[in-house]
Design a protein around this motif. Structure first.
Motif, short mmCIF file in Angstrom:
data_model
loop_
_atom_site.label_atom_id
_atom_site.label_comp_id
_atom_site.label_asym_id
_atom_site.label_seq_id
_atom_site.Cartn_x
_atom_site.Cartn_y
_atom_site.Cartn_z
N ASN A 134 -30.48 -27.82 -51.34
CA ASN A 134 -32.16 -26.31 -51.08
C ASN A 134 -31.69 -25.45 -50.35
O ASN A 134 -31.83 -24.50 -50.46
CB ASN A 134 -32.99 -27.07 -51.57
N GLN B 203 -28.79 -22.81 -50.77
CA GLN B 203 -28.63 -22.99 -52.18
C GLN B 203 -28.50 -20.99 -52.46
O GLN B 203 -29.06 -20.61 -51.34
CB GLN B 203 -30.50 -22.63 -53.08
N SER C 143 -34.68 -20.01 -53.79
CA SER C 143 -35.31 -21.32 -53.54
C SER C 143 -37.10 -20.85 -53.29
O SER C 143 -37.50 -20.18 -53.38
CB SER C 143 -34.68 -21.88 -52.43
N ASN D 121 -38.09 -23.55 -50.08
CA ASN D 121 -37.29 -22.74 -48.39
C ASN D 121 -38.58 -21.77 -48.11
O ASN D 121 -38.71 -21.43 -46.79
CB ASN D 121 -36.33 -21.52 -48.92
#
Lengths: 195, 332
Positions: free
Chosen positions: B118, B121, B169, B172
């Motif tokens: 992630n 991403q 994301s 994040n």
């Protein structure tokens, strides 16, 4: 389904693909280690997959997704291809009991795992409670998304979600129904959860 | 999809060695690690990613959430989004992270997607994902189709003349507000990168998105101990109620004492070319009472300097309202 039982469909699958599928057998992985990549003269890989309790040994292009392996190589066509990009949920299967999108999983990544498809969940004579609930509540119209909905719903009931309809809707948002049968899908899941 | 060889890494060193053979770890990398596959396999199907070699890292022992000796949290790179979201430690001490994770993607994708993945991403900009159109991020020097094109979903903060792609994301954004540290193992050994330094602005090289080098393997994410008395919240605004990327989102961590805000961390999502920490908003909150007026001032500060494009100007107002509302919820 217990691992030593075979459904009729499994038998047909084994017969149809003729890949030397074994039941209860095990294979050592032939996937290369990162330190010593396989020689790829033919570009094919030997992969063993355990699907609905049956072991299948396959020779596959590494690009083959789990979804295409199930449909095109094992002829388990209950799992559907919708968007092929993880956006619709039609391809939902269980890997080690958890729901995943089989279109974004390479077959090679699923080696060593227990894969369950709609064919492994129940059959016409022994329906899973979720399958029965979908039938009773008419939880579909065209039926294309249904196996993904049912696989998603059965796994979702084992996840940490609350009791409310809103929670079910949120938990099921990864499964799109183009016909819009959501109301009846919700009713089916509500019933199956009580069962 | 282009052909590749597939192999499986038995330990981190094997993965690092395989990755080190690539000329870059950024766009165009010849070697890619695969964990959940939710971004990589998708982009490989679109021929946006065309690695010659794919190394499966799923069997590396990096799937644990552990308490760190300092009272923080040590999250393995292979911890799945769903497991992280439901971790008791995360729910109790870092609710903003749990909320962010659960607001992203679907139940299926969260079971697949990993913490390390992630962090890497990729943008949902339609031109990045379509190899028939110019895109400086995918093909440096080819031009940006988005600046004059469909940019409704793209960034208003941190953009450049080369690229306005937004970081998609949710996780994040929360990790940015929590001041996470990324632990990377590479050919030179281990290094620890604060999340604020992990993501690069597009500038003239939008193809370079992070500090990742060939061979680098994210092994863990570290969270500092929870700030005493702090409350946190993630609010995500989008076109539909679930299973959709953010138009604007806000992650906030706040602690008040004696009627004034004593600790404030603010990050925005959906509006920046990277997860957008806002020191300006934090400064506007510190030592102020937790009131609507304070939150509105902080939200103004957060979007100062934002640059609207032809279709995404609404995001500036939306981000302000999003942040104001998130701050109000966190202090309610």
């Amino acid at each position: 389904m217990a691992s030593n039982e075979l459904t009729r469909r499994d038998m047909l699958t084994v017969a149809a693909v003729g890949t030397g599928a074994l039941v209860g057998g095990s294979f050592s992985s032939e996937v290369a280690s990162a330190a010593e990549p396989a020689k790829t003269g033919s570009g094919m890989m030997d992969i063993s997959l355990r699907v609905n309790g049956a072991e299948h040994r396959l020779s596959l292009d590494p690009r083959t997704t789990l979804l295409d392996t199930l449909r095109e190589h094992l002829h388990l066509t209950g799992t559907k291809k919708g968007c092929d990009h993880g956006q619709c949920g039609a391809c939902t299967v269980h890997i080690d009991g958890r729901r995943v999108n089989s279109c974004l999983t390479l077959a090679a990544m699923a080696e060593g795992a227990e894969i369950t498809t709609i064919e492994g969940l129940g059959d016409p004579d022994h329906l899973h409670p979720m399958q029965r609930a979908f039938l009773e509540h008419d939880g579909y119209q065209c039926g294309y998304c249904t196996s993904g909905q049912i696989m998603s719903a059965t796994a979702m009931l084992k996840e940490q979600w609350g009791e409310s309809d809103a929670e079910i809707k949120e938990a099921m948002s990864g499964n799109i129904c183009r016909c819009g049968a959501y109301k009846n899908i919700l009713a089916a899941i509500r019933q199956a959860r009580k069962a | 999809m282009e052909t590749f060889t597939f192999s499986r890494a038995a330990d981190p060193a094997e993965a690092i060695m395989a990755g080190a053979a690539a000329s870059t770890a950024q766009q165009g990398a010849e070697v890619r690690f695969v964990a959940g596959g939710t971004t990589l396999i998708d982009l490989m199907k679109l021929d946006v990613e065309t690695p010659k070699r794919v190394v499966d890292i799923n069997r590396l022992p990096l799937a644990k959430v552990e308490r760190a000796p300092d009272g923080g949290l040590k999250i393995g790179a292979l911890v799945r989004n769903s497991d992280l979201a439901h971790s008791a430690d995360v729910q109790r001490d870092y609710p903003v992270l749990s909320e962010a994770l659960l607001s992203g993607a679907s139940g299926q994708l969260r079971n697949m997607a990993t913490t390390g993945g992630n962090l890497l991403q990729r943008t949902r900009c339609i031109y990045f994902r379509n190899t028939d159109t110019p895109c400086n991020k995918r093909e440096p020097g080819s031009g940006c189709s988005a600046i004059e094109g469909f940019n409704r979903n793209l960034a208003v903060l941190g953009t450049s003349e080369q690229c306005i792609a937004s970081n998609p994301s949710d996780m994040n954004v929360a990790l940015t507000a929590l001041e996470a540290t990324i632990v990377i193992q590479g050919v030179q050994g281990e290094r620890r990168v604060p999340i604020g330094e992990f993501f690069l602005l597009p500038g003239d090289t939008p193809n370079r998105e992070t500090v990742m080098q060939p061979g680098d393997l994210i092994t863990h994410v570290l969270l500092p101990p929870p700030h005493p008395g702090a409350r946190s919240h993630y609010l995500k605004l989008r076109d539909r109620a679930s299973y959709e990327f953010a138009l604007a989102s806000a992650a906030v961590v706040l602690a008040s004492e004696g009627g004034a805000i004593r600790h404030a961390r603010v990050a925005l999502g959906g509006v920046g070319t990277r997860p957008w920490r806002s020191p300006e908003a934090e400064a506007a909150l510190l030592s102020k009472p937790a009131t609507r007026a304070t939150f509105a001032a902080a939200s103004e500060a957060a979007v100062r300097g934002a640059k609207p494009y032809s279709q995404n100007g609404f995001k500036i107002e939306l981000a302000k309202r999003c942040l104001t509302s998130a701050l109000a919820t966190a202090t309610a």
